[in-house]
Scaffold this motif. Structure first.
Motif, short mmCIF file in Angstrom:
data_model
loop_
_atom_site.label_atom_id
_atom_site.label_comp_id
_atom_site.label_asym_id
_atom_site.label_seq_id
_atom_site.Cartn_x
_atom_site.Cartn_y
_atom_site.Cartn_z
N GLY A 1 0.80 -1.22 0.00
CA GLY A 1 0.00 0.00 0.00
C GLY A 1 0.83 1.26 0.00
O GLY A 1 0.31 2.34 -0.29
N LEU A 2 2.10 1.17 0.31
CA LEU A 2 2.94 2.36 0.39
C LEU A 2 3.62 2.59 -0.95
O LEU A 2 4.19 1.65 -1.53
CB LEU A 2 4.00 2.17 1.48
CG LEU A 2 4.69 3.41 2.01
CD1 LEU A 2 3.68 4.31 2.73
CD2 LEU A 2 5.81 3.04 2.97
N PRO A 3 3.55 3.79 -1.50
CA PRO A 3 4.24 4.07 -2.77
C PRO A 3 5.73 3.75 -2.66
O PRO A 3 6.33 3.87 -1.60
CB PRO A 3 4.00 5.58 -2.97
CG PRO A 3 2.76 5.88 -2.18
CD PRO A 3 2.81 4.95 -0.99
N HIS A 4 6.29 3.31 -3.79
CA HIS A 4 7.68 2.87 -3.77
C HIS A 4 8.66 3.99 -3.45
O HIS A 4 9.76 3.75 -2.96
CB HIS A 4 8.04 2.24 -5.12
CG HIS A 4 7.30 0.96 -5.39
ND1 HIS A 4 7.49 -0.19 -4.66
CD2 HIS A 4 6.34 0.67 -6.32
CE1 HIS A 4 6.69 -1.15 -5.12
NE2 HIS A 4 5.98 -0.65 -6.12
N ASP A 5 8.26 5.23 -3.73
CA ASP A 5 9.17 6.34 -3.48
C ASP A 5 9.06 6.88 -2.05
O ASP A 5 9.75 7.83 -1.69
CB ASP A 5 8.90 7.48 -4.47
CG ASP A 5 7.46 7.98 -4.40
OD1 ASP A 5 6.60 7.24 -3.88
OD2 ASP A 5 7.20 9.11 -4.88
N VAL A 6 8.21 6.28 -1.22
CA VAL A 6 8.06 6.70 0.17
C VAL A 6 8.80 5.73 1.07
O VAL A 6 8.51 4.53 1.08
CB VAL A 6 6.57 6.76 0.59
CG1 VAL A 6 6.44 7.15 2.06
CG2 VAL A 6 5.82 7.75 -0.29
N PRO A 7 9.81 6.19 1.82
CA PRO A 7 10.58 5.27 2.65
C PRO A 7 9.81 4.81 3.87
O PRO A 7 8.99 5.54 4.42
CB PRO A 7 11.80 6.12 3.07
CG PRO A 7 11.29 7.53 3.04
CD PRO A 7 10.28 7.59 1.92
N LEU A 8 10.05 3.56 4.28
CA LEU A 8 9.46 3.04 5.50
C LEU A 8 10.08 3.70 6.72
O LEU A 8 11.22 4.15 6.69
CB LEU A 8 9.67 1.53 5.58
CG LEU A 8 8.65 0.63 4.89
CD1 LEU A 8 9.13 -0.81 4.95
CD2 LEU A 8 7.30 0.76 5.55
N VAL A 9 9.33 3.73 7.78
CA VAL A 9 9.86 4.26 9.04
C VAL A 9 10.90 3.29 9.58
O VAL A 9 10.65 2.08 9.68
CB VAL A 9 8.72 4.44 10.06
CG1 VAL A 9 9.26 4.77 11.43
CG2 VAL A 9 7.76 5.52 9.59
#
Length: 586
Positions: A113-121
């Motif tokens: 669900g998280l866009p690939h360009d958004v880093p995980l916490v």
């Protein structure tokens, strides 16, 4: 001692003709990963994060590795039963497993669900972590009743670690030193040990899980463990590592205290509710719930958003003495009913930019809920969590911009009216035909008793009918009347900050003139006067309606974005927040 046995050594004492056994055991505490100061000076701090480096630094093994080592000992003829290990060795192993499993689960969950360009916490973005320092000890100082080396921590840190692991207190008797907590496959028991103090033992009785049940690793979790709740009005400049009020009465709405019925009653007094409202929580003969207990509604309206951006963790320790049971209502259906009511012309809501914004937010949220059903992670997909978080941020922006004294009055009048309706005996005395009208969907609900009579698919609609067609009207009328009275009374004892001169707040305000710290000084605005006429009253009614609708939407979004374990309830222990009482782990 597990791998910590490598740190033990024997020192020859020639004057005593004997060997002294020295060893090192951990001091375990809770702090942010950025912390550089521990309880032991000049000793390195090692954080538990589930990585191979952390396992090496804390001399820990993951549970399956620990089991393999034990099995190898048994094959070699050395029988090492589980109870031969110090329980703090098991604790460190389980804490490492908690970080490793939850990180792997979040990575899988977020990839859907998280866009690939958004880093995980990552771990460094957390503000709550378990840390370890090694402390040198001598067997000469061990009490005679203690047969194994023990680890050291503080009472507050132990309570916080238990909450992080999903362990919930069943008994917390400080008068007789009896402590017992269970949950997530663990049992934590404590008792007094002569010549030492309170000692706790951790045991494993089932399988643990650290996935969607992982507690959000934020600093505010510490306060929730004791029944305190940070609110959206809290100043961001406060040093969160210091506890300011463990034994003091709260003076403003920066915090809510919800750990017991008496504390909830005091919180109602803090909001300036009338005595009857506070006494509802002090009496055994009154009700405090509609679809769910009212303290959760207050928590959702004013509680600070604790979810971390780009993170899937939602679980929190329950700061109230009530169970959070989602089986008796559907909060998603409540959101959909809210969207219908705020868009319905029958609700007689005044037109205004905030109401229009709330209609847009509710529509977006309903669309996200429907889209969530068809996602790879139905229930709480990452786009839905982000949508909820965004709506909460918008609600907070509005509530921080309007006059906070008016916000307080709306909250006060809301809970006074709801508690009054819940405990209204006249509705309970009606006949069965009156109670069952909403079950057949013929009439709008007129009393909270009808919620239990309504069928499950109509229960949420009945709830929103009561709120929009009955509660809102009373809140609007009384909040407007109270606000105008406070603004026109020369010597009033309300929580308004500043002095009132003409139509604006005086810029010359001294600390002695601040009646309550709840409010910060607002920019000069025009408030309705007693001689302003109907237009001013309508403007104030519009503001009250917008604030009330914002608070209700915020409550729904907050309770959807965060979650509590059904078995977790708060046992009163607010005075232990920040307690540095030394306790020991067997």
């Amino acid at each position: 001692m597990g791998r910590w046995s490598a740190l033990k050594r024997r020192i020859w004492r020639p004057t005593e003709l004997r060997f002294e056994v020295q060893f090192e055991t951990p001091v375990i505490f809770v702090c942010p990963p950025t912390n550089t100061k521990g309880p032991i000076k000049n000793k390195p701090i090692h954080f538990v994060d589930g990585t191979p480096l952390s396992l090496e630094q804390t001399l820990s093994l993951l549970p399956h590795d620990q089991e393999a080592v034990r099995h190898s000992f048994q094959q070699s003829g050395v029988h090492a039963a589980d109870n031969e290990l110090a329980s703090w060795v098991t604790l460190l192993s389980q804490l490492q497993l908690m970080e490793k499993e939850s990180r792997e689960w979040q990575y899988y969950y977020s990839n859907h669900g998280l866009p690939h360009d958004v880093p995980l916490v990552d771990f460094q973005s957390h503000t709550l972590a378990v840390a370890v320092q090694a402390k040198k000890r001598s067997w000469d100082t061990m009490p005679s009743s203690v047969k194994k080396p023990y680890a050291t921590t503080a009472m507050c840190h132990l309570l916080e670690i238990a909450a992080m692991m999903g362990i919930y207190w069943k008994e917390f008797d400080r008068a007789h030193d009896r402590y017992r907590a269970e949950g997530n496959g663990y049992i934590l028991t404590g008792s007094n040990v002569a010549d030492l103090g309170i000692m706790f033992t951790l045991q494993i009785y089932g399988k643990s899980r650290f996935e969607d049940n992982r507690v959000i690793p934020v600093d505010e979790v510490k306060e929730l463990c004791y029944g305190f709740v940070s609110t959206l009005f809290q100043s961001h400049v406060r040093d969160r590592r210091r506890i300011e009020f463990p034994n003091e009465d709260l003076k403003d709405l920066s915090f809510l205290q919800l750990g017991s019925l008496d504390e909830i009653a005091e919180t109602m007094v803090l909001i300036e509710c009338n005595t009857d409202t506070a006494n509802y929580f002090r009496s055994d003969d009154t009700k405090h719930s509609h679809l769910f207990p009212l303290p959760f509604e207050l928590l959702g309206m004013l509680g600070k958003t604790l979810r971390i951006r780009n993170s899937a963790f939602r679980m929190l320790p329950n700061p109230t003495p009530y169970h959070w049971d989602k089986n008796v209502f559907n909060i998603r259906s409540l959101v959909m009913e809210y969207e219908k009511k705020i868009s319905d012309s029958d609700t007689d809501l005044p037109c205004g930019p905030q109401i229009e914004a709330l209609v847009e937010h509710a529509t977006t949220l309903v669309h996200a809920l429907r889209k969530d059903k068809h996602s790879n992670t139905p229930g709480y997909s990452m786009p839905l969590l982000d949508t909820l978080h965004g709506v909460l941020d918008k609600c907070d922006e509005f509530l921080m911009e309007v006059d906070r004294d008016l916000v307080r009055m709306v909250v006060r009048e809301h809970f006074q009216e709801v508690l009054k309706l819940i405990n209204d005996k006249s509705g309970a005395d009606g006949d069965d035909d009156t109670k069952s009208t909403y079950s057949m969907g013929k009439l709008r609900a007129e009393h909270f008793d009808e919620l239990t009579a309504a069928s499950p698919e109509l229960r949420q609609e009945a709830f929103m009918d009561l709120y929009f067609f009955k509660v809102l009207a009373q809140v609007r009328e009384r909040a407007v009347m109270s606000y105008r009275r406070h603004r026109t009374t020369p010597y009033r004892s309300s929580s308004i900050v500043g002095t009132f001169e003409g139509n604006s707040l005086s810029p010359s305000v001294t600390p002695s003139q601040l009646v309550s710290p709840l409010l910060s000084i607002q920019p000069p605005v025009r408030f309705p006067r007693s001689d302003d006429g109907d237009d001013a009253i309508m403007t104030l009614e519009s503001q009250v309606s917008a604030i009330w609708c914002t608070l209700v939407l915020r409550m729904l979004c907050w309770l959807l974005l965060h979650d509590f374990n059904k078995k977790d309830v708060q046992i009163p222990k607010s005075e232990l927040m920040g307690s540095r009482l030394p306790v020991y782990i067997a």
